[in-house]
Design a protein around this motif. Sequence first.
Motif, PDB file in Angstrom:
ATOM      1  N   THR A   1       9.637   6.135  -6.468  1.00  0.00           N
ATOM      2  CA  THR A   1       8.587   5.921  -5.464  1.00  0.00           C
ATOM      3  C   THR A   1       7.285   5.545  -6.148  1.00  0.00           C
ATOM      4  N   TRP A   2       6.942   6.283  -7.184  1.00  0.00           N
ATOM      5  CA  TRP A   2       5.718   6.033  -7.950  1.00  0.00           C
ATOM      6  C   TRP A   2       5.754   4.633  -8.565  1.00  0.00           C
ATOM      7  N   LEU A   3       6.905   4.257  -9.148  1.00  0.00           N
ATOM      8  CA  LEU A   3       7.032   2.957  -9.797  1.00  0.00           C
ATOM      9  C   LEU A   3       6.975   1.823  -8.780  1.00  0.00           C
ATOM     10  N   TYR A   4       7.590   2.020  -7.618  1.00  0.00           N
ATOM     11  CA  TYR A   4       7.500   1.005  -6.562  1.00  0.00           C
ATOM     12  C   TYR A   4       6.048   0.768  -6.173  1.00  0.00           C
ATOM     13  N   ARG A   5       5.318   1.850  -6.003  1.00  0.00           N
ATOM     14  CA  ARG A   5       3.921   1.719  -5.577  1.00  0.00           C
ATOM     15  C   ARG A   5       3.118   0.917  -6.604  1.00  0.00           C
ATOM     16  N   ILE A   6       3.264   1.264  -7.852  1.00  0.00           N
ATOM     17  CA  ILE A   6       2.552   0.541  -8.915  1.00  0.00           C
ATOM     18  C   ILE A   6       3.018  -0.912  -8.968  1.00  0.00           C
ATOM     19  N   SER A   7       4.327  -1.126  -8.931  1.00  0.00           N
ATOM     20  CA  SER A   7       4.868  -2.484  -9.016  1.00  0.00           C
ATOM     21  C   SER A   7       4.355  -3.363  -7.884  1.00  0.00           C
ATOM     22  N   LEU A   8       4.363  -2.836  -6.680  1.00  0.00           N
ATOM     23  CA  LEU A   8       3.899  -3.616  -5.529  1.00  0.00           C
ATOM     24  C   LEU A   8       2.399  -3.885  -5.607  1.00  0.00           C
ATOM     25  N   ASN A   9       1.636  -2.882  -6.004  1.00  0.00           N
ATOM     26  CA  ASN A   9       0.190  -3.085  -6.133  1.00  0.00           C
ATOM     27  C   ASN A   9      -0.133  -4.131  -7.192  1.00  0.00           C
ATOM     28  N   VAL A  10       0.555  -4.059  -8.310  1.00  0.00           N
ATOM     29  CA  VAL A  10       0.327  -5.037  -9.368  1.00  0.00           C
ATOM     30  C   VAL A  10       0.741  -6.432  -8.895  1.00  0.00           C
TER      31      VAL A  10
ATOM     32  N   LEU B   1      11.665  -2.012   0.461  1.00  0.00           N
ATOM     33  CA  LEU B   1      11.716  -0.555   0.336  1.00  0.00           C
ATOM     34  C   LEU B   1      12.700   0.028   1.353  1.00  0.00           C
ATOM     35  N   HIS B   2      12.656  -0.489   2.572  1.00  0.00           N
ATOM     36  CA  HIS B   2      13.574  -0.032   3.621  1.00  0.00           C
ATOM     37  C   HIS B   2      15.022  -0.297   3.216  1.00  0.00           C
ATOM     38  N   LEU B   3      15.287  -1.494   2.710  1.00  0.00           N
ATOM     39  CA  LEU B   3      16.649  -1.848   2.301  1.00  0.00           C
ATOM     40  C   LEU B   3      17.118  -1.016   1.109  1.00  0.00           C
ATOM     41  N   ASP B   4      16.170  -0.526   0.315  1.00  0.00           N
ATOM     42  CA  ASP B   4      16.527   0.335  -0.815  1.00  0.00           C
ATOM     43  C   ASP B   4      16.671   1.801  -0.410  1.00  0.00           C
ATOM     44  N   GLY B   5      16.547   2.083   0.890  1.00  0.00           N
ATOM     45  CA  GLY B   5      16.830   3.427   1.385  1.00  0.00           C
ATOM     46  C   GLY B   5      15.636   4.356   1.502  1.00  0.00           C
ATOM     47  N   PHE B   6      14.430   3.839   1.305  1.00  0.00           N
ATOM     48  CA  PHE B   6      13.259   4.685   1.473  1.00  0.00           C
ATOM     49  C   PHE B   6      13.010   4.881   2.970  1.00  0.00           C
ATOM     50  N   ASP B   7      12.646   6.120   3.364  1.00  0.00           N
ATOM     51  CA  ASP B   7      12.342   6.349   4.771  1.00  0.00           C
ATOM     52  C   ASP B   7      10.898   5.923   5.059  1.00  0.00           C
ATOM     53  N   ASN B   8      10.531   5.923   6.328  1.00  0.00           N
ATOM     54  CA  ASN B   8       9.212   5.409   6.728  1.00  0.00           C
ATOM     55  C   ASN B   8       8.061   6.192   6.094  1.00  0.00           C
ATOM     56  N   LEU B   9       8.234   7.497   5.923  1.00  0.00           N
ATOM     57  CA  LEU B   9       7.179   8.287   5.294  1.00  0.00           C
ATOM     58  C   LEU B   9       6.993   7.870   3.840  1.00  0.00           C
ATOM     59  N   GLU B  10       8.094   7.695   3.117  1.00  0.00           N
ATOM     60  CA  GLU B  10       7.999   7.259   1.726  1.00  0.00           C
ATOM     61  C   GLU B  10       7.397   5.856   1.624  1.00  0.00           C
TER      62      GLU B  10
ATOM     63  N   GLY C   1       0.515   2.661   1.337  1.00  0.00           N
ATOM     64  CA  GLY C   1      -0.807   3.090   1.773  1.00  0.00           C
ATOM     65  C   GLY C   1      -1.032   2.911   3.269  1.00  0.00           C
ATOM     66  N   LEU C   2      -0.004   2.517   3.999  1.00  0.00           N
ATOM     67  CA  LEU C   2      -0.094   2.384   5.450  1.00  0.00           C
ATOM     68  C   LEU C   2       0.220   3.727   6.099  1.00  0.00           C
ATOM     69  N   SER C   3      -0.203   3.891   7.356  1.00  0.00           N
ATOM     70  CA  SER C   3       0.169   5.113   8.064  1.00  0.00           C
ATOM     71  C   SER C   3       1.650   5.043   8.408  1.00  0.00           C
ATOM     72  N   LYS C   4       2.248   6.205   8.674  1.00  0.00           N
ATOM     73  CA  LYS C   4       3.674   6.235   9.001  1.00  0.00           C
ATOM     74  C   LYS C   4       3.935   5.459  10.287  1.00  0.00           C
ATOM     75  N   SER C   5       3.063   5.603  11.286  1.00  0.00           N
ATOM     76  CA  SER C   5       3.282   4.894  12.554  1.00  0.00           C
ATOM     77  C   SER C   5       3.123   3.382  12.365  1.00  0.00           C
ATOM     78  N   ASN C   6       2.148   2.972  11.570  1.00  0.00           N
ATOM     79  CA  ASN C   6       1.964   1.544  11.294  1.00  0.00           C
ATOM     80  C   ASN C   6       3.173   0.995  10.547  1.00  0.00           C
TER      81      ASN C   6
END
Length: 158
Positions: A57-66, A119-128, A134-139
């Motif tokens: 999760t941490w690596l995805y966040r960094i990778s996407l931001n970069v 992220l969804h296709l990789d099995g992450f749930d909406n909260l993750e 950095g989006l809200s869960k509902s968004n």
Amino acid sequence: MTEKSYLQKIEEHKGIILKVVNLYADCLEDRKDLYQEIVLQSWGAYARFEGNAKFSTWLYRISLNVALTFLSKSKKAAKIKENTNQDISFEPQELSERSDFLYRAIKQLAEIDRSIIILHLDGFDNLEISEITGLSKSNTSVKLHRIKQQLTTIINGK
């Protein structure tokens, strides 16, 4: 948290980086640059990784931001001189015809939408996904629903 443990985790999770790189960079040189930038930025942040989230999760966040920063810059960052790993293939892996078709459809989406659907296709749930993007869960839920509709339209050619 040593360099050895970092390199081991990067090796275990390099698929995440390659997935992001292949979604956000089109030419081989840009893929190499983006891969190196993600490795460099994640190494710089690794000392602050506390383990509150999964490493993936941490690596995805960094990778996407970069990747998003990389795209928005007109001047690309200088290449990392240090050779991180020679046996990394930046060419997309052989995909089935259906997977390739979906991959090409995803590349037509806006940058943030690509992030959410992959992220969804990789099995992450909406909260993750919301934590990573950095989006809200509902968004995130709303965007994911709209992305699926968009992909359906792209795939069906309407």
